[in-house]
Design a protein around this motif. Sequence first.
Motif, PDB file in Angstrom:
ATOM      1  N   ASP A 124       0.841  -1.195   0.000  1.00 20.63           N
ATOM      2  CA  ASP A 124       0.000   0.000   0.000  1.00 20.63           C
ATOM      3  C   ASP A 124       0.880   1.250   0.000  1.00 20.63           C
ATOM      4  O   ASP A 124       1.678   1.470   0.914  1.00 20.63           O
ATOM      5  N   ASN A 184       0.004   4.206   0.576  1.00 15.45           N
ATOM      6  CA  ASN A 184      -0.355   5.110   1.671  1.00 15.45           C
ATOM      7  C   ASN A 184       0.366   4.793   2.974  1.00 15.45           C
ATOM      8  O   ASN A 184       0.391   5.621   3.876  1.00 15.45           O
ATOM      9  N   HIS A 186      -2.383   8.686   4.563  1.00 14.88           N
ATOM     10  CA  HIS A 186      -3.747   8.639   4.029  1.00 14.88           C
ATOM     11  C   HIS A 186      -4.341  10.049   4.009  1.00 14.88           C
ATOM     12  O   HIS A 186      -4.071  10.856   4.905  1.00 14.88           O
ATOM     13  N   TYR A 212     -10.402  10.061   4.633  1.00 12.49           N
ATOM     14  CA  TYR A 212     -10.647   8.650   4.950  1.00 12.49           C
ATOM     15  C   TYR A 212     -10.797   8.461   6.453  1.00 12.49           C
ATOM     16  O   TYR A 212     -10.135   9.135   7.254  1.00 12.49           O
ATOM     17  N   ALA A 269      -7.628   7.969   9.110  1.00 11.44           N
ATOM     18  CA  ALA A 269      -6.429   8.427   8.391  1.00 11.44           C
ATOM     19  C   ALA A 269      -5.313   8.751   9.363  1.00 11.44           C
ATOM     20  O   ALA A 269      -5.532   9.281  10.454  1.00 11.44           O
ATOM     21  N   TYR A 319      -1.436  13.063   4.386  1.00 18.10           N
ATOM     22  CA  TYR A 319      -2.188  13.387   5.601  1.00 18.10           C
ATOM     23  C   TYR A 319      -1.877  14.817   6.043  1.00 18.10           C
ATOM     24  O   TYR A 319      -2.777  15.583   6.387  1.00 18.10           O
TER      25      TYR A 319
END
Length: 805
Positions: free
Chosen positions: A397, A399, A404, A408, A411, A466
């Motif tokens: 991933d 992220n 993130h 979301y 996050a 983020y």
Amino acid sequence: MELENYDNFPQDIPLIIEDEIFLYPFMIAPLFLSNEQNIKAVESAMEENKLVIVAVSKQGHEDKREKDSFYDVGVVGNIMRKVSLPDGKIKVLFQGLAKGSIKEFNEENPLFVNVDILENKEFNEESTKSVISVLIEQIKKLSRLNAKFPADLIKTIEENDDAIRIADLISSVLKVKKDEAYALFAQTDIEQRLLDIIEVVKKEIESYKIQKEITQKVNSKIEKTHKDYFLKEQIKAINKELGTDNKKDEEIKLYSKKLKKLKKHMPKDGYKEVKKQIEKLGRMHQDSPDASLLQTYIEQVLDIPFGKYSDEEISVTNVEEQLNKDHYSLFKAKERISEFFAVKELLEKRKVENLKTRGTVLCFVGPPGVGKTSLANSISKALKRPLVRIALGGMEDVNELRGHRRTYVGAMPGRLVKGLVDAKSMNPVMVLDEIDKLGANHRGDPTAVMLEILDPEQNNEFRDLYLNFPIDLSQTIFVSTANDARRIPAPLRDRMEFIEISSYTPNEKYHIAKDYLIPQELEKHGLKKTEVSLSKATIEMIISKYTREAGVRNLRRVFSKLFRKAVKKIVEDEKVTKVTISTKNLKDYLEHPIFEIDPADKKNSIGIANGLAWTAVGGDVLKCEAIKLKGKGILSVTGNLGDVMKESSRISYSVVKVLIDTGALKIDDSIIPKTVKEKEDKTKVDASEVYKRFDIHLHIPAGATPKDGPSAGITMALTIASILSQREIQSDIAMTGELSLSGKVLPIGGLKEKLIAAFKAKMTKALIPRKNYERDLEDIPEEVKKAMEIKPVDVIDDVLKEALL
């Protein structure tokens, strides 16, 4: 439609099994049937103009048609209409006529059952009327509590004089479990049945009363919550007017104060973003869901150690001392690390600002257990900087690294930002472990993110999704580790400086064990040096016979196992003050010896050669075997080989054929089949007949292990040459080299690991390509060069001269 129009009962009629609904004689109801046997029963009834009985399946026996899987009382009626539906289903309109009792079920013909009409017992009308009046009162109570209860039902009951019909009407409306519904349905004593219905209705009334109470309590609680909320709001407004509501304001002030301190160290975009979010939080109600998320974001950002750096100056002397203290051997790796930090030290002294030099990334490449991660730990200790380890193995991933987006749920920042927070410094030593095992899938390619992280031109403005603003990673010292550099994408390899850490020789392992592993393990197990005795011969036996590996991780485990057993002896027997482990009693402590690299054969053989291979866990000696069979000159290759190795085998075969045709490889006339000699003059026998009349089967053992690469070319050519010429191969000679179609020996990689493997297998001679001999021989440990004769070869003829007897 009446029963008199059909045959007398008892009689055999088709059976339909319904899963949920109990039908009553007064009903005309649609039935949706999908079960094959139910459909056959309907068709049979319509063809023979018969009645059917509809029974209900028992709990847990749905879709079954066997004895005791359904209730033995149902409704006898006729099929008024049938309509076919998609997917093989049908819809029928069923008219109930009377209740029937199933007397007999024939498992051989389960479509039909023997049925008799169920007759009700005689009853006292006066007594029954009294019970009905009580039942009506209870039904009226239930209808007042339950709005879904049919309003017309009470009127129908009051106007009806038939007690059986009244009982059926009420039973059909009540929602009860199958067993209870059956008990009411099958009861033939009408007065008792009405009494049972009254009990069920009373239970329903009590249940609805409890539900109503719970609903009222919940509603009152909700009202109270609303009331409390408005009261709190009023209190807040009053406190605000009085200037006493300062809890939230204090938090906002604290955030603003922290942000002000970080302003000169933060990027401008970051300062503006956080300031905007703090102001937004101040306008929000503290009970708002978004307020909690926003507060988490602000706290996460303010935890990042902007402006905090380890002030310790880089010193090459400290780095070298720490590396020598923590690691034995690895001279080349230590030298390159020292050079790397020498450049950094000079740049710091001369105050040269150069992003390219600040962001250079070291990558330690080598088999497991050779000390890649511990080198990074030593660098961290020498520089007196915090160490952050990020395990990249199996990460898919994107992220996880980049963070993130805040939209979301749940996050969080990426691992790099978390690493800075944990280190409490903006210039830690960050270890990117197992960078060759990064994965890519539909969620993105983490290696693409690594390009930005490791590129000195970009990582001074790394943007975490983020945070939503760039942060400077250029002061961070990145150190990565990998088992196989070839698995790292080319663009990523371009951004790293590789330091290869090869396998340890047995002598190096002995010194590592003596000076590092044994003292560390003794301390871990609470033992003193005087309590355990391990001789040099014992340590060497453990290294040679129990831990054939590139690194020393398994060697550490073996010592841990020995010391556990020693501890147990000392604890169990107070008289034991010292445990002596020698070559004689080593079997009592460890299991059977492990031989991963077989020693050189003592006997010379035809068609068996020793090849050298490189693996991710160190070097290895691979036997290459061949046999010839009567045939047409076909070459077959086995041993779980890759495409490159298969191609190499075909090249080797062609080169050997050329050697035979040109006479460079002499073939004994006795090998050629007699049929050829009889037809031709014995003095002019064609040597090519030896490969035209025989098939060659070439095999590399350890078939469960995948093998690939061109470096076994000369080994396979030698094996084929040996089997065709019937000449023996020297058993204690090993070789590696790629073979071209013209017979030239081309250079290969992983020479150090391969020669160490040959050394461990007690080979006396090794053949390597001349370019490797000229280029890489200085990297080979001295003990390996002293123990073996290492010879360079240019063409396949050199290999045959050295290896064939």
